[in-house]
Design an enzyme around this catalytic site. Structure first.
Site, PDB file in Angstrom:
ATOM      1  CG  ASP A 175      -1.375 -17.700  20.187  1.00  0.00           C
ATOM      2  OD1 ASP A 175      -2.065 -17.590  21.210  1.00  0.00           O
ATOM      3  OD2 ASP A 175      -1.659 -18.458  19.247  1.00  0.00           O
ATOM      4  CG  ASP A 176      -0.606 -21.841  17.763  1.00  0.00           C
ATOM      5  OD1 ASP A 176      -0.369 -21.775  18.986  1.00  0.00           O
ATOM      6  OD2 ASP A 176      -1.702 -22.170  17.294  1.00  0.00           O
ATOM      7  CG  HIS A 215      -6.741   7.962  -0.015  1.00  0.00           C
ATOM      8  ND1 HIS A 215      -7.623   7.443  -0.926  1.00  0.00           N
ATOM      9  CD2 HIS A 215      -5.890   6.960   0.301  1.00  0.00           C
ATOM     10  CE1 HIS A 215      -7.341   6.173  -1.154  1.00  0.00           C
ATOM     11  NE2 HIS A 215      -6.276   5.860  -0.429  1.00  0.00           N
ATOM     12  CG  HIS A 322      -7.816  -0.789   1.588  1.00  0.00           C
ATOM     13  ND1 HIS A 322      -7.901  -1.656   0.514  1.00  0.00           N
ATOM     14  CD2 HIS A 322      -7.391   0.395   1.073  1.00  0.00           C
ATOM     15  CE1 HIS A 322      -7.542  -1.020  -0.599  1.00  0.00           C
ATOM     16  NE2 HIS A 322      -7.229   0.225  -0.282  1.00  0.00           N
TER      17      HIS A 322
END
Length: 420
Positions: A175-176, A215, A322
């Site tokens: 958040d900076d 996958h 991942h």
């Protein structure tokens, strides 16, 4: 009582061979069981099953046995009045296969299992095949790095198991400054399982890409199976988001010219990860931590080595990470992302579309304006994303077809309800 009953059951099944593979071990176990008032349990005759005392969590696994008989399409059923065996491919896959018509799909034999060790003949021909797995061979249509130096194209292989936690932590931890956006490569079966998580990714400004349905190593599959893996994942993503990605990543990086051609024919550009000139892969090996093959510090040391190699490149880079396990999420959020942001010289973290200067609208079929897209510009029939026989995108008769049918909106609502 329970041991006596089990012994009686095994006797009825014909058990008579007592730990034939290890008589001394059987003798020791027998004495311990006798001392505790436990009846010795025999292994079934003619088997190589371990002693009962060895059957526990963590025991070594043996190779999966192959099926004894294969049955072809049209074979008679064992049930009176039942129809013959149908084609193994659904009506949707049959429609998606039409996207390959008129395209040059190389006649490259499939590999044994996608590995170099178990298919030495294919490995020896890797350069001609363009096989990434054995030698890191790429083609001009592959995205392998960000063009600008010191730019990290952030990508995560998404199974949507720990993703909610990952998105929450990323939002709170950076958040900076600007939060790092990423490209999420999603597995189709997980999309159906957790549609709301995919919605949170997409609506949060992250990029979405195809990572197949289940996958598997794509080079080990038939053309029809590859089409099914990609087609069902496209379909699932569009059902949830209303958009269809124009990019994909093959699981394990297992791609060759046949898989590339099929992907491009279906409108999907392959995105790989970076290899240094010396062949060193930009793979954090974070997935190996959860498997007990490497430790967290070892994985982080690998990442630090990647950053060191990255500073020597003339371009940016793409790293493999991942979100499958909480361990991998902790490594990313707690260590690797912050290390890249505070590195000297500093790295710029961007989603792959952004770092390759690709407009966000061009990352999805429904909004792209790219007329030189590798497959879009030579596909007259267009793309049938839903597999219902009606062209959804592209083609001469696609006007007004880029919206999601109301049926799929209802389907999404149903899926969401089932998961709540």
């Amino acid at each position: 009582m329970r041991s006596t009953s089990l012994a009686a059951l095994l006797t009825l099944l014909g058990a008579s061979q007592v730990y034939a593979r290890n008589p001394r071990h059987a003798e020791i176990v027998h004495k311990r069981q006798a001392a505790g008032g436990v009846t010795l349990v025999q292994a079934a005759t003619g088997t190589d099953v371990l002693p009962l005392s060895s059957i526990t969590f963590g025991m070594p696994s043996q190779a999966t046995l192959p099926v004894t008989t294969t049955y072809s399409q049209g074979a008679s059923a064992p049930v009176s009045g039942a129809p013959v065996l149908p084609t193994p491919y659904s009506a949707e896959v049959t429609e998606w296969l039409k996207e390959l018509e008129g395209k040059n799909i190389p006649n490259i034999p499939k590999t044994v299992d996608g590995s170099c060790v178990n298919d030495t003949a294919a490995a020896a021909d890797a350069a001609n095949r363009g096989w990434w797995t054995c030698g890191g061979y790429t083609r001009s249509t592959d995205i392998v790095a960000c063009p600008d130096k010191l730019t990290w194209g952030v990508r995560l292989m998404v199974f949507i198991l720990k993703l909610t936690r990952l998105l929450t932590i990323i939002a709170c931890s950076f958040d900076d400054g600007p939060s790092p956006y990423t490209t999420f490569f999603v597995v189709g079966s997980r999309v159906v399982e957790r549609p709301q998580v995919l919605l949170e990714e997409y609506m949060g400004g992250h990029e979405i890409s195809v990572h197949t349905w289940s996958h598997k190593h794509l080079t080990s599959l038939t053309n029809e199976e590859i089409v099914a893996e990609l087609g069902w994942t496209r379909h699932a993503i569009r059902t949830v988001l209303g958009v269809t990605p124009t990019t994909m990543r093959p699981p394990y990086g297992d791609i060759d010219d046949r898989v590339r051609a099929i992907s491009l024919a279906m409108g999907l550009v392959p995105i790989m990860w970076t290899r240094a000139p010396d062949g060193h892969q930009f793979d954090t090996n974070d997935w190996q931590v959860a498997g007990g093959m490497v430790t967290g510090p070892s994985s982080f040391a690998t990442f630090q080595s990647i950053l060191g190699n990255a500073t020597t490149l003339d371009t940016g880079f793409i790293v493999l990470q991942h979100d499958l396990y909480e361990i991998t999420v902790d490594l990313a959020v707690g260590y690797t992302l912050n290390t890249a942001l505070t590195h000297n010289p500093a790295f710029k973290l961007e989603a792959i579309g952004k770092c390759t200067n690709t407009p966000t609208s061009n990352l999805y079929f429904e909004s792209t304006t790219n007329t030189t897209f590798p497959s879009y510009n030579n596909t007259e029939k267009g793309f049938d994303i839903d597999g219902d026989g009606t062209v959804d995108l592209g083609g001469a008769n696609s006007a007004g077809a880029n919206s999601v049918p109301l049926f799929f909106v209802a389907l999404l609502a149903g899926i969401t309800t089932m998961l709540i």
